[in-house]
Design a protein around this motif. Structure first.
Motif, mmCIF file in Angstrom:
data_model
loop_
_atom_site.group_PDB
_atom_site.id
_atom_site.type_symbol
_atom_site.label_atom_id
_atom_site.label_comp_id
_atom_site.label_asym_id
_atom_site.label_seq_id
_atom_site.Cartn_x
_atom_site.Cartn_y
_atom_site.Cartn_z
ATOM 1 N N TYR A 1 107.703 -12.886 -8.302
ATOM 2 C CA TYR A 1 106.838 -13.925 -7.778
ATOM 3 C C TYR A 1 106.353 -14.949 -9.114
ATOM 4 O O TYR A 1 106.320 -14.724 -10.186
ATOM 5 C CB TYR A 1 105.442 -13.345 -7.391
ATOM 6 C CG TYR A 1 105.678 -12.536 -6.407
ATOM 7 C CD1 TYR A 1 105.804 -12.911 -5.029
ATOM 8 C CD2 TYR A 1 105.873 -11.071 -6.474
ATOM 9 C CE1 TYR A 1 105.863 -12.067 -3.699
ATOM 10 C CE2 TYR A 1 105.905 -10.147 -5.232
ATOM 11 C CZ TYR A 1 105.963 -10.653 -3.996
ATOM 12 O OH TYR A 1 106.166 -9.964 -2.962
ATOM 13 N N VAL A 2 106.654 -16.390 -8.572
ATOM 14 C CA VAL A 2 106.383 -17.330 -9.855
ATOM 15 C C VAL A 2 105.000 -18.112 -9.337
ATOM 16 O O VAL A 2 105.090 -18.640 -8.153
ATOM 17 C CB VAL A 2 107.418 -18.214 -9.947
ATOM 18 C CG1 VAL A 2 107.226 -18.982 -11.420
ATOM 19 C CG2 VAL A 2 108.525 -17.299 -10.032
ATOM 20 N N ALA A 3 103.997 -18.112 -9.993
ATOM 21 C CA ALA A 3 102.688 -18.988 -9.805
ATOM 22 C C ALA A 3 102.502 -20.145 -10.668
ATOM 23 O O ALA A 3 102.397 -19.845 -11.819
ATOM 24 C CB ALA A 3 101.398 -18.226 -9.867
ATOM 25 N N PRO A 4 102.736 -21.271 -10.349
ATOM 26 C CA PRO A 4 102.998 -21.702 -8.771
ATOM 27 C C PRO A 4 104.480 -21.925 -9.039
ATOM 28 O O PRO A 4 104.875 -22.143 -7.747
ATOM 29 C CB PRO A 4 102.403 -23.175 -8.906
ATOM 30 C CG PRO A 4 102.330 -23.464 -10.427
ATOM 31 C CD PRO A 4 102.216 -22.479 -11.258
ATOM 32 N N GLY A 5 105.200 -21.855 -9.969
ATOM 33 C CA GLY A 5 106.786 -22.189 -9.955
ATOM 34 C C GLY A 5 107.157 -23.428 -9.439
ATOM 35 O O GLY A 5 106.453 -24.387 -9.507
ATOM 36 N N ASP B 1 98.062 -22.223 -22.017
ATOM 37 C CA ASP B 1 96.595 -22.415 -21.534
ATOM 38 C C ASP B 1 95.986 -21.044 -21.151
ATOM 39 O O ASP B 1 94.981 -20.674 -21.643
ATOM 40 C CB ASP B 1 96.358 -23.584 -20.534
ATOM 41 C CG ASP B 1 97.113 -24.790 -20.935
ATOM 42 O OD1 ASP B 1 96.455 -25.732 -21.502
ATOM 43 O OD2 ASP B 1 98.330 -24.837 -20.925
ATOM 44 N N PRO B 2 96.757 -20.373 -20.008
ATOM 45 C CA PRO B 2 96.217 -19.015 -19.546
ATOM 46 C C PRO B 2 96.133 -18.073 -20.822
ATOM 47 O O PRO B 2 95.008 -17.157 -20.807
ATOM 48 C CB PRO B 2 97.118 -18.709 -18.516
ATOM 49 C CG PRO B 2 98.279 -19.446 -18.480
ATOM 50 C CD PRO B 2 97.970 -20.838 -19.265
ATOM 51 N N ILE C 1 99.462 -20.435 -6.666
ATOM 52 C CA ILE C 1 98.252 -20.403 -7.479
ATOM 53 C C ILE C 1 98.458 -20.893 -8.784
ATOM 54 O O ILE C 1 99.778 -20.892 -9.253
ATOM 55 C CB ILE C 1 98.059 -18.761 -7.689
ATOM 56 C CG1 ILE C 1 97.679 -18.059 -6.027
ATOM 57 C CG2 ILE C 1 96.782 -18.722 -8.332
ATOM 58 C CD1 ILE C 1 97.712 -16.578 -6.466
ATOM 59 N N LYS C 2 97.540 -21.612 -9.151
ATOM 60 C CA LYS C 2 97.551 -22.416 -10.418
ATOM 61 C C LYS C 2 97.704 -21.668 -11.634
ATOM 62 O O LYS C 2 97.254 -20.688 -11.713
ATOM 63 C CB LYS C 2 96.493 -23.143 -10.577
ATOM 64 C CG LYS C 2 96.547 -24.641 -10.212
ATOM 65 C CD LYS C 2 95.717 -25.704 -10.574
ATOM 66 C CE LYS C 2 95.245 -26.651 -9.912
ATOM 67 N NZ LYS C 2 93.684 -26.843 -9.702
ATOM 68 N N ALA C 3 98.557 -21.945 -12.667
ATOM 69 C CA ALA C 3 98.684 -20.876 -13.766
ATOM 70 C C ALA C 3 97.424 -20.614 -14.489
ATOM 71 O O ALA C 3 97.436 -19.443 -15.330
ATOM 72 C CB ALA C 3 99.533 -21.498 -14.926
ATOM 73 N N THR C 4 96.506 -21.376 -14.321
ATOM 74 C CA THR C 4 95.152 -21.108 -15.092
ATOM 75 C C THR C 4 94.104 -20.541 -14.238
ATOM 76 O O THR C 4 92.875 -20.463 -14.518
ATOM 77 C CB THR C 4 94.560 -22.543 -15.703
ATOM 78 O OG1 THR C 4 94.658 -23.671 -14.632
ATOM 79 C CG2 THR C 4 95.365 -23.265 -16.647
ATOM 80 N N ASP C 5 94.502 -20.281 -12.949
ATOM 81 C CA ASP C 5 93.543 -19.831 -12.006
ATOM 82 C C ASP C 5 93.600 -18.361 -12.215
ATOM 83 O O ASP C 5 94.187 -17.327 -11.301
ATOM 84 C CB ASP C 5 93.761 -20.234 -10.684
ATOM 85 C CG ASP C 5 92.665 -19.680 -9.774
ATOM 86 O OD1 ASP C 5 91.843 -18.870 -10.125
ATOM 87 O OD2 ASP C 5 92.499 -20.470 -8.541
ATOM 88 N N LEU D 1 94.785 -15.241 -9.566
ATOM 89 C CA LEU D 1 96.005 -14.617 -10.083
ATOM 90 C C LEU D 1 95.744 -12.995 -9.958
ATOM 91 O O LEU D 1 96.578 -12.137 -9.705
ATOM 92 C CB LEU D 1 96.775 -14.913 -11.326
ATOM 93 C CG LEU D 1 97.137 -16.438 -11.554
ATOM 94 C CD1 LEU D 1 97.192 -16.772 -12.982
ATOM 95 C CD2 LEU D 1 98.562 -16.307 -10.862
ATOM 96 N N ALA D 2 94.558 -12.454 -10.583
ATOM 97 C CA ALA D 2 94.086 -11.322 -10.291
ATOM 98 C C ALA D 2 94.239 -10.637 -9.055
ATOM 99 O O ALA D 2 94.679 -9.510 -8.890
ATOM 100 C CB ALA D 2 92.954 -10.856 -11.168
#
Ligand code: AMP
Ligand code: GLY
Length: 433
Positions: A33-37, A78-79, A52-56, A60-61
């Motif tokens: 899976y890639v978020a958000p890809g 950033d994450p 889902i944004k990379a920083t959310d 993500l959890a």
């Protein structure tokens, strides 16, 4: 990990397209899976984009728990700097990357400089300032050129090479008074200008041990011949021929080992990809320009093209503390990636232009892989959606051949306002001739 494991890649750029593409080739992986890809990753077998944004980190959890994800691989800084690894560790899911504390090596240039000074890691001499007046006072009496950097994260754009006091003053004002990079510019680092050849030295680290990956060279400036503003990187190739075995040993002994051991001493052991941006002097002395707590973009794209080993097994070895003895294997050929960008980048640019020629190019050149960065799908068509749009990456028997094929493919892809450098790889070609 069992046979049919699920991996989640965090991020949506070219680096994440390349990482997810490589992870999907693992015999241990069922779905990536890639978020958000991006439209590139979603077009690959075994890869699914999720919105889902990379920083959310919270979402993500949530997703990782619901889907019983076995492994998370984080692309961007950033994450990591925000503590994604700490959060996933709390909920018991393996997340590959440094903790927030360890990610300060990239997250704060002032932290990185203090750390390098303490552990005697070669780098440019520097001063840091948190008010513009004292910065200017210092710069008034400096010998030029000098380099001025925003302390925090600025996507590779927060670095100014200045040739005189007037330019220096302008940069200080842009960063500290006009807040061009927001709070990332509350502190600045002013450092000595280093001359030489740049190299990207990227390793996998398991907390204590280090496995260097293939060498590479990025091209940071927007213009041919390394002129103009700094960008996130306009093209890269691997291997970098000027990093020979002797220099590699020196980089390990003087930079990578003291860094990883120093982080242990600081009580913040480093696990993840560790990227040292280096300047190699005429005398073959390496100095650190910066650390990144992640893989490089666009270095990932050519390096993943050359990696023959299973990336999941490599990451597992980092969790098991066995990375140093991993029998890593590489394709001997050179890989070279050219970034196709929106004209105007790294400043203002327009997006939404339809990209022509993608499928035909993929089919026509088996040794080429087009990794997507800033693309989107609109009305069923692939359009530009960012500054760096594609990384057209080719394998060749040497850098000259890789360059030739990459640019042939680049010329088949087009949109209104496309821009790319024409000299990616030339420094290596010159050296080898
Ligand atoms: P950084 O984000 O710190 O790696 O800086 C981005 C780019 O600016 C580097 O890749 C170099 O091209 C250039 N740069 C940074 N620091 C220096 C320095 N001290 N001397 C010369 N060039 C530098
Ligand atoms: N290509 C440089 C970087 O990823 O920071």
């Amino acid at each position: 990990m069992g046979k049919s494991s699920k991996v989640l890649v965090v991020g949506g750029g070219g680096r994440e397209h390349a990482l997810s593409w490589k992870l999907a080739q693992s015999k241990h992986v069922d779905t990536v899976y890639v978020a958000p890809g991006n439209p590139g990753s979603s077009s690959e077998a075994k890869i699914v984009n999720i919105e889902i944004k990379a920083t959310d980190i919270e979402q993500l959890a949530h997703f990782a728990q619901n889907e019983s994800i076995d492994l998370i691989v984080v692309g961007p800084e950033d994450p990591l700097v925000a503590g994604i690894v700490d959060e996933f560790t709390k909920i018991g899911i393996k997340c590959f990357g440094p903790t927030a504390e360890a990610a300060q090596l990239e997250g704060s240039k002032a932290f990185a400089k203090r750390f390098m000074q303490k552990y005697r890691i070669p780098t440019a001499t520097y001063q840091s300032f948190s008010d513009p007046h004292s910065a200017k006072k210092f710069l008034k009496n400096s010998v030029y050129p000098m380099v001025i950097k925003a302390d925090g994260l600025a996507a590779g754009k927060g670095v100014f090479i200045v040739n005189n006091f007037a330019m220096a003053e302008k940069s200080v004002d842009a960063i500290m008074t006009d807040h061009k990079f927001g709070s990332a510019g509350a502190t600045i680092v002013v450092e000595e200008f280093l001359e030489g050849e740049e190299a990207s030295f990227i390793a996998m680290v398991d907390g204590v041990n280090i496995l260097p990956l293939a060498t590479s060279q990025d091209h940071k400036a927007i213009g041919d011949g390394d002129v103009g503003l700094n960008t996130g990187g306009m093209g890269a190739y691997s291997p970098a021929p000027f990093v020979d075995d002797e220099l590699q040993k020196k980089i390990m002994d003087e930079i990578m080992l003291p860094t990883v051991h120093g982080m242990v001493d600081e009580g913040m052991p480093y696990r993840g990809f560790l990227y040292a941006g280096l300047m190699i002097s005429d005398q073959n002395e390496p100095k650190v320009l910066e650390f990144n707590c992640r893989f490089g973009d666009p270095e990932t794209q050519p390096i993943m093209m050359r990696l023959s080993s299973d990336l999941v097994e490599l990451i597992q070895a980092c969790f098991n503390g066995t990375i140093e003895s991993f029998p890593i294997e590489w394709d001997d050929r050179t890989a070279l990636g050219v970034i196709m960008a929106s004209s105007g980048y790294p400043e203002k640019y327009a997006t939404g232009f339809e990209i022509h020629g993608l499928d035909a190019t993929d089919l026509a050149y088996p040794e080429v892989k087009i990794f997507h960065s800033g693309t989107a799908i609109r009305n069923g068509k692939i359009v530009t959606s960012g500054g760096r749009v594609l990384c057209v990456t080719a394998l060749g028997r040497d850098v000259k051949q890789a360059k030739k094929v990459a640019y042939e493919a680049v010329k088949k892809v087009a949109w209104d306002g496309v821009y790319y450098r024409r000299d990616i790889g030339d420094k290596a070609i010159k050296l080898l001739n």
